[in-house]
Design a protein around this motif. Structure first.
Motif, PDB file in Angstrom:
ATOM      1  N   VAL A   1     -20.730  14.104  91.312  1.00  0.00           N
ATOM      2  CA  VAL A   1     -21.186  13.417  90.107  1.00  0.00           C
ATOM      3  C   VAL A   1     -21.887  12.155  90.586  1.00  0.00           C
ATOM      4  O   VAL A   1     -21.329  11.372  91.355  1.00  0.00           O
ATOM      5  CB  VAL A   1     -19.995  13.070  89.176  1.00  0.00           C
ATOM      6  CG1 VAL A   1     -20.461  12.245  87.998  1.00  0.00           C
ATOM      7  CG2 VAL A   1     -19.305  14.347  88.710  1.00  0.00           C
TER       8      VAL A   1
ATOM      9  N   ASP B   1     -23.184   8.519  90.493  1.00  0.00           N
ATOM     10  CA  ASP B   1     -22.886   7.275  89.800  1.00  0.00           C
ATOM     11  C   ASP B   1     -24.204   6.579  89.449  1.00  0.00           C
ATOM     12  O   ASP B   1     -25.288   7.020  89.831  1.00  0.00           O
ATOM     13  CB  ASP B   1     -21.964   6.380  90.621  1.00  0.00           C
ATOM     14  CG  ASP B   1     -22.565   5.919  91.935  1.00  0.00           C
ATOM     15  OD1 ASP B   1     -23.799   5.945  92.105  1.00  0.00           O
ATOM     16  OD2 ASP B   1     -21.784   5.512  92.815  1.00  0.00           O
TER      17      ASP B   1
ATOM     18  N   PRO C   1     -19.453  12.267  74.331  1.00  0.00           N
ATOM     19  CA  PRO C   1     -20.074  10.949  74.234  1.00  0.00           C
ATOM     20  C   PRO C   1     -20.887  10.637  75.483  1.00  0.00           C
ATOM     21  O   PRO C   1     -20.571  11.078  76.587  1.00  0.00           O
ATOM     22  CB  PRO C   1     -18.898   9.990  74.079  1.00  0.00           C
ATOM     23  CG  PRO C   1     -17.744  10.692  74.695  1.00  0.00           C
ATOM     24  CD  PRO C   1     -17.999  12.170  74.519  1.00  0.00           C
ATOM     25  N   ARG C   2     -21.923   9.894  75.285  1.00  0.00           N
ATOM     26  CA  ARG C   2     -22.886   9.576  76.345  1.00  0.00           C
ATOM     27  C   ARG C   2     -22.213   8.929  77.560  1.00  0.00           C
ATOM     28  O   ARG C   2     -22.595   9.177  78.705  1.00  0.00           O
ATOM     29  CB  ARG C   2     -23.963   8.663  75.776  1.00  0.00           C
ATOM     30  CG  ARG C   2     -25.012   8.294  76.759  1.00  0.00           C
ATOM     31  CD  ARG C   2     -26.097   7.473  76.145  1.00  0.00           C
ATOM     32  NE  ARG C   2     -27.344   7.983  76.698  1.00  0.00           N
ATOM     33  CZ  ARG C   2     -28.513   7.737  76.230  1.00  0.00           C
ATOM     34  NH1 ARG C   2     -28.653   6.995  75.167  1.00  0.00           N
ATOM     35  NH2 ARG C   2     -29.583   8.226  76.796  1.00  0.00           N
ATOM     36  N   GLU C   3     -21.227   8.113  77.329  1.00  0.00           N
ATOM     37  CA  GLU C   3     -20.558   7.384  78.406  1.00  0.00           C
ATOM     38  C   GLU C   3     -19.836   8.311  79.384  1.00  0.00           C
ATOM     39  O   GLU C   3     -19.521   7.904  80.497  1.00  0.00           O
ATOM     40  CB  GLU C   3     -19.541   6.377  77.835  1.00  0.00           C
ATOM     41  CG  GLU C   3     -20.145   5.321  76.941  1.00  0.00           C
ATOM     42  CD  GLU C   3     -20.436   5.831  75.525  1.00  0.00           C
ATOM     43  OE1 GLU C   3     -19.746   6.742  75.032  1.00  0.00           O
ATOM     44  OE2 GLU C   3     -21.385   5.308  74.925  1.00  0.00           O
ATOM     45  N   THR C   4     -19.524   9.529  78.970  1.00  0.00           N
ATOM     46  CA  THR C   4     -18.771  10.436  79.839  1.00  0.00           C
ATOM     47  C   THR C   4     -19.636  11.546  80.436  1.00  0.00           C
ATOM     48  O   THR C   4     -19.104  12.492  81.014  1.00  0.00           O
ATOM     49  CB  THR C   4     -17.597  11.070  79.063  1.00  0.00           C
ATOM     50  OG1 THR C   4     -18.120  11.846  77.984  1.00  0.00           O
ATOM     51  CG2 THR C   4     -16.652  10.006  78.535  1.00  0.00           C
ATOM     52  N   ARG C   5     -20.939  11.429  80.333  1.00  0.00           N
ATOM     53  CA  ARG C   5     -21.824  12.450  80.904  1.00  0.00           C
ATOM     54  C   ARG C   5     -21.688  12.499  82.420  1.00  0.00           C
ATOM     55  O   ARG C   5     -21.579  11.477  83.087  1.00  0.00           O
ATOM     56  CB  ARG C   5     -23.281  12.154  80.564  1.00  0.00           C
ATOM     57  CG  ARG C   5     -23.628  12.401  79.141  1.00  0.00           C
ATOM     58  CD  ARG C   5     -25.092  12.138  78.904  1.00  0.00           C
ATOM     59  NE  ARG C   5     -25.407  12.311  77.488  1.00  0.00           N
ATOM     60  CZ  ARG C   5     -26.567  12.016  76.947  1.00  0.00           C
ATOM     61  NH1 ARG C   5     -27.546  11.528  77.689  1.00  0.00           N
ATOM     62  NH2 ARG C   5     -26.767  12.199  75.664  1.00  0.00           N
ATOM     63  N   ASP C   6     -21.714  13.711  82.946  1.00  0.00           N
ATOM     64  CA  ASP C   6     -21.723  13.914  84.391  1.00  0.00           C
ATOM     65  C   ASP C   6     -23.135  14.277  84.814  1.00  0.00           C
ATOM     66  O   ASP C   6     -23.672  15.311  84.401  1.00  0.00           O
ATOM     67  CB  ASP C   6     -20.782  15.055  84.791  1.00  0.00           C
ATOM     68  CG  ASP C   6     -19.334  14.665  84.751  1.00  0.00           C
ATOM     69  OD1 ASP C   6     -19.034  13.458  84.711  1.00  0.00           O
ATOM     70  OD2 ASP C   6     -18.479  15.575  84.772  1.00  0.00           O
ATOM     71  N   TYR C   7     -23.750  13.431  85.637  1.00  0.00           N
ATOM     72  CA  TYR C   7     -25.073  13.700  86.179  1.00  0.00           C
ATOM     73  C   TYR C   7     -24.905  14.224  87.596  1.00  0.00           C
ATOM     74  O   TYR C   7     -24.174  13.649  88.391  1.00  0.00           O
ATOM     75  CB  TYR C   7     -25.915  12.415  86.207  1.00  0.00           C
ATOM     76  CG  TYR C   7     -26.249  11.889  84.838  1.00  0.00           C
ATOM     77  CD1 TYR C   7     -27.372  12.322  84.160  1.00  0.00           C
ATOM     78  CD2 TYR C   7     -25.437  10.947  84.221  1.00  0.00           C
ATOM     79  CE1 TYR C   7     -27.693  11.831  82.899  1.00  0.00           C
ATOM     80  CE2 TYR C   7     -25.740  10.447  82.965  1.00  0.00           C
ATOM     81  CZ  TYR C   7     -26.866  10.885  82.318  1.00  0.00           C
ATOM     82  OH  TYR C   7     -27.169  10.392  81.080  1.00  0.00           O
TER      83      TYR C   7
END
Length: 97
Positions: A27, A29, A58-64
């Protein structure tokens, strides 16, 4: 059109090492996403090189994560060349095995 080699070449050695240390499924950061954006041309330009996996909200928990073809290039996970059917002699001439 994406330029995977160009973006990877524009990353610093420390950024490349950080990417390699995390593995192909890591993931990313915020600092790594920022580095990829910078290497791709500026804020937000790297979005084609990493993707969201999993829920969008929610957007804050997205995994890129790195896009699969970017990870393949970075980690050498692509197709391996087929076995050679010829070999070179010491003089540089090619002989068929």
């Amino acid at each position: 059109m994406v330029d995977i080699q160009g973006v990877l070449g524009a990353l610093s050695p420390q950024e490349l090492e950080q990417l390699r240390a995390g593995g192909p499924e890591q993931v990313l950061d915020a600092s790594l996403r920022d580095a990829i954006d910078r290497a791709a041309g500026g804020p937000g330009e790297g979005r084609g090189y990493y993707v969201v996996r999993g829920p969008l909200f929610p957007r804050e928990t997205r995994d890129y994560r790195l896009r699969s073809d970017v990870a393949e290039e970075l980690f050498g996970l692509g197709e391996q060349p087929q076995a050679q059917t010829s070999r070179s002699s010491p003089e540089g001439a090619v002989t068929i095995a």
